[in-house]
Design a protein around this motif. Structure first.
Motif, PDB file in Angstrom:
ATOM      1  N   ILE A  97      85.813  31.173 -45.105  1.00  0.00           N
ATOM      2  CA  ILE A  97      85.028  29.985 -44.745  1.00  0.00           C
ATOM      3  C   ILE A  97      85.478  29.449 -43.396  1.00  0.00           C
ATOM      4  O   ILE A  97      84.648  29.170 -42.516  1.00  0.00           O
ATOM      5  N   LEU A  98      86.782  29.303 -43.218  1.00  0.00           N
ATOM      6  CA  LEU A  98      87.298  28.766 -41.958  1.00  0.00           C
ATOM      7  C   LEU A  98      86.907  29.652 -40.777  1.00  0.00           C
ATOM      8  O   LEU A  98      86.497  29.148 -39.729  1.00  0.00           O
ATOM      9  N   ALA A  99      87.007  30.957 -40.944  1.00  0.00           N
ATOM     10  CA  ALA A  99      86.681  31.872 -39.849  1.00  0.00           C
ATOM     11  C   ALA A  99      85.193  31.797 -39.484  1.00  0.00           C
ATOM     12  O   ALA A  99      84.851  31.722 -38.302  1.00  0.00           O
ATOM     13  N   SER A 100      84.322  31.805 -40.480  1.00  0.00           N
ATOM     14  CA  SER A 100      82.888  31.803 -40.180  1.00  0.00           C
ATOM     15  C   SER A 100      82.436  30.484 -39.567  1.00  0.00           C
ATOM     16  O   SER A 100      81.661  30.473 -38.612  1.00  0.00           O
ATOM     17  N   VAL A 101      82.923  29.372 -40.086  1.00  0.00           N
ATOM     18  CA  VAL A 101      82.514  28.073 -39.537  1.00  0.00           C
ATOM     19  C   VAL A 101      83.128  27.858 -38.157  1.00  0.00           C
ATOM     20  O   VAL A 101      82.461  27.358 -37.248  1.00  0.00           O
ATOM     21  N   ASN A 102      84.381  28.259 -37.958  1.00  0.00           N
ATOM     22  CA  ASN A 102      84.996  28.137 -36.626  1.00  0.00           C
ATOM     23  C   ASN A 102      84.256  28.978 -35.591  1.00  0.00           C
ATOM     24  O   ASN A 102      84.065  28.545 -34.448  1.00  0.00           O
ATOM     25  N   GLN A 103      83.817  30.155 -35.992  1.00  0.00           N
ATOM     26  CA  GLN A 103      83.044  31.003 -35.076  1.00  0.00           C
ATOM     27  C   GLN A 103      81.715  30.324 -34.709  1.00  0.00           C
ATOM     28  O   GLN A 103      81.305  30.340 -33.551  1.00  0.00           O
ATOM     29  N   ALA A 104      81.068  29.700 -35.690  1.00  0.00           N
ATOM     30  CA  ALA A 104      79.812  28.989 -35.421  1.00  0.00           C
ATOM     31  C   ALA A 104      80.051  27.780 -34.510  1.00  0.00           C
ATOM     32  O   ALA A 104      79.250  27.509 -33.610  1.00  0.00           O
ATOM     33  N   ILE A 105      81.145  27.072 -34.733  1.00  0.00           N
ATOM     34  CA  ILE A 105      81.479  25.918 -33.876  1.00  0.00           C
ATOM     35  C   ILE A 105      81.711  26.383 -32.443  1.00  0.00           C
ATOM     36  O   ILE A 105      81.216  25.764 -31.487  1.00  0.00           O
ATOM     37  N   GLN A 106      82.432  27.486 -32.267  1.00  0.00           N
ATOM     38  CA  GLN A 106      82.691  27.999 -30.919  1.00  0.00           C
ATOM     39  C   GLN A 106      81.395  28.440 -30.235  1.00  0.00           C
ATOM     40  O   GLN A 106      81.202  28.181 -29.039  1.00  0.00           O
ATOM     41  N   ALA A 107      80.504  29.092 -30.974  1.00  0.00           N
ATOM     42  CA  ALA A 107      79.217  29.498 -30.398  1.00  0.00           C
ATOM     43  C   ALA A 107      78.404  28.273 -29.998  1.00  0.00           C
ATOM     44  O   ALA A 107      77.761  28.258 -28.938  1.00  0.00           O
ATOM     45  N   PHE A 108      78.434  27.233 -30.806  1.00  0.00           N
ATOM     46  CA  PHE A 108      77.734  25.990 -30.492  1.00  0.00           C
ATOM     47  C   PHE A 108      78.311  25.361 -29.229  1.00  0.00           C
ATOM     48  O   PHE A 108      77.573  24.910 -28.348  1.00  0.00           O
ATOM     49  N   GLN A 109      79.645  25.333 -29.131  1.00  0.00           N
ATOM     50  CA  GLN A 109      80.307  24.756 -27.960  1.00  0.00           C
ATOM     51  C   GLN A 109      79.901  25.479 -26.683  1.00  0.00           C
ATOM     52  O   GLN A 109      79.654  24.846 -25.649  1.00  0.00           O
ATOM     53  N   VAL A 110      79.830  26.795 -26.746  1.00  0.00           N
ATOM     54  CA  VAL A 110      79.458  27.582 -25.566  1.00  0.00           C
ATOM     55  C   VAL A 110      78.008  27.300 -25.186  1.00  0.00           C
ATOM     56  O   VAL A 110      77.689  27.094 -24.017  1.00  0.00           O
ATOM     57  N   ALA A 111      77.118  27.280 -26.158  1.00  0.00           N
ATOM     58  CA  ALA A 111      75.693  27.110 -25.888  1.00  0.00           C
ATOM     59  C   ALA A 111      75.331  25.688 -25.496  1.00  0.00           C
ATOM     60  O   ALA A 111      74.522  25.471 -24.593  1.00  0.00           O
ATOM     61  N   GLU A 112      75.937  24.695 -26.168  1.00  0.00           N
ATOM     62  CA  GLU A 112      75.555  23.296 -25.969  1.00  0.00           C
ATOM     63  C   GLU A 112      76.501  22.525 -25.049  1.00  0.00           C
ATOM     64  O   GLU A 112      76.166  21.434 -24.596  1.00  0.00           O
ATOM     65  N   GLY A 113      77.690  23.046 -24.821  1.00  0.00           N
ATOM     66  CA  GLY A 113      78.653  22.369 -23.957  1.00  0.00           C
ATOM     67  C   GLY A 113      79.339  21.190 -24.611  1.00  0.00           C
ATOM     68  O   GLY A 113      79.925  20.345 -23.936  1.00  0.00           O
ATOM     69  N   ARG A 114      79.260  21.105 -25.927  1.00  0.00           N
ATOM     70  CA  ARG A 114      79.910  20.014 -26.662  1.00  0.00           C
ATOM     71  C   ARG A 114      80.152  20.471 -28.096  1.00  0.00           C
ATOM     72  O   ARG A 114      79.657  21.512 -28.517  1.00  0.00           O
ATOM     73  N   ASN A 115      80.931  19.665 -28.831  1.00  0.00           N
ATOM     74  CA  ASN A 115      81.146  19.941 -30.244  1.00  0.00           C
ATOM     75  C   ASN A 115      79.950  19.441 -31.046  1.00  0.00           C
ATOM     76  O   ASN A 115      79.327  18.443 -30.681  1.00  0.00           O
ATOM     77  N   PRO A 116      79.633  20.093 -32.156  1.00  0.00           N
ATOM     78  CA  PRO A 116      78.577  19.557 -33.014  1.00  0.00           C
ATOM     79  C   PRO A 116      78.994  18.205 -33.599  1.00  0.00           C
ATOM     80  O   PRO A 116      80.178  17.966 -33.854  1.00  0.00           O
ATOM     81  N   LYS A 117      78.023  17.315 -33.779  1.00  0.00           N
ATOM     82  CA  LYS A 117      78.317  15.988 -34.341  1.00  0.00           C
ATOM     83  C   LYS A 117      78.737  16.099 -35.798  1.00  0.00           C
ATOM     84  O   LYS A 117      79.568  15.336 -36.268  1.00  0.00           O
ATOM     85  N   ASP A 118      78.117  17.029 -36.515  1.00  0.00           N
ATOM     86  CA  ASP A 118      78.473  17.311 -37.902  1.00  0.00           C
ATOM     87  C   ASP A 118      78.151  18.772 -38.200  1.00  0.00           C
ATOM     88  O   ASP A 118      77.549  19.466 -37.381  1.00  0.00           O
ATOM     89  N   LEU A 119      78.538  19.224 -39.361  1.00  0.00           N
ATOM     90  CA  LEU A 119      78.333  20.635 -39.701  1.00  0.00           C
ATOM     91  C   LEU A 119      76.867  20.963 -39.946  1.00  0.00           C
ATOM     92  O   LEU A 119      76.447  22.109 -39.778  1.00  0.00           O
ATOM     93  N   ASP A 120      76.064  19.963 -40.304  1.00  0.00           N
ATOM     94  CA  ASP A 120      74.629  20.196 -40.498  1.00  0.00           C
ATOM     95  C   ASP A 120      73.961  20.620 -39.190  1.00  0.00           C
ATOM     96  O   ASP A 120      72.966  21.340 -39.197  1.00  0.00           O
ATOM     97  N   GLU A 121      74.507  20.180 -38.077  1.00  0.00           N
ATOM     98  CA  GLU A 121      73.957  20.552 -36.775  1.00  0.00           C
ATOM     99  C   GLU A 121      74.089  22.061 -36.533  1.00  0.00           C
ATOM    100  O   GLU A 121      73.269  22.649 -35.825  1.00  0.00           O
ATOM    101  N   LEU A 122      75.081  22.678 -37.131  1.00  0.00           N
ATOM    102  CA  LEU A 122      75.242  24.134 -37.018  1.00  0.00           C
ATOM    103  C   LEU A 122      74.127  24.869 -37.759  1.00  0.00           C
ATOM    104  O   LEU A 122      73.657  25.913 -37.308  1.00  0.00           O
ATOM    105  N   VAL A 123      73.690  24.308 -38.871  1.00  0.00           N
ATOM    106  CA  VAL A 123      72.605  24.920 -39.642  1.00  0.00           C
ATOM    107  C   VAL A 123      71.275  24.686 -38.922  1.00  0.00           C
ATOM    108  O   VAL A 123      70.458  25.603 -38.791  1.00  0.00           O
ATOM    109  N   LYS A 124      71.064  23.471 -38.428  1.00  0.00           N
ATOM    110  CA  LYS A 124      69.822  23.148 -37.722  1.00  0.00           C
ATOM    111  C   LYS A 124      69.665  24.010 -36.465  1.00  0.00           C
ATOM    112  O   LYS A 124      68.567  24.428 -36.125  1.00  0.00           O
TER     113      LYS A 124
END
Length: 115
Positions: free
Chosen positions: A58-85
């Motif tokens: 779980i930690l590896a998959s969510v951390n990978q999604a957070i890192q991909a979001f950071q690269v694409a959006e230039g910021r951290n997601p506000k919450d984990l639901d933003e990763l799904v959206k």
């Protein structure tokens, strides 16, 4: 075939020795090291390892999604639901039994903690 009853009797008698002093108990507290409790000790260790592996996945998959979001959006997601959206995750993973996922939006870090 005559050795089987002898072996069973020897194991039964081996468990009937003197009790050890409380200060010489095993460090883990849950394992006696006795052949009688070995199956229970094994199952407990196996359950603990499974829970640890689930956390790691779980930690590896969510951390990978957070890192991909950071690269694409230039910021951290506000919450984990933003990763799904944003389709970085198909769905939020379910935390192992009796735990929950905590997300720190400022740091972009997650951890799995007891409920």
């Amino acid at each position: 075939m005559k050795l089987l009853p002898v072996a069973v009797l020897a194991l039964a008698l081996a468990g009937c020795g003197e009790k050890s002093a409380p200060d010489s108990a095993p460090a883990s507290g849950s394992s006696s090291g006795s052949p009688v409790t070995a199956p229970v000790d094994y199952l407990g260790a196996q359950a603990k390892a499974k829970k640890s592996a689930e956390k790691d996945v779980i930690l590896a998959s969510v951390n990978q999604a957070i890192q991909a979001f950071q690269v694409a959006e230039g910021r951290n997601p506000k919450d984990l639901d933003e990763l799904v959206k944003g389709k970085y995750l198909k769905a939020l993973p379910e935390a192992p039994y009796n735990t929950k996922i905590e997300y720190d939006a400022q740091r972009g870090e997650i951890k799995i903690v007891p409920k």
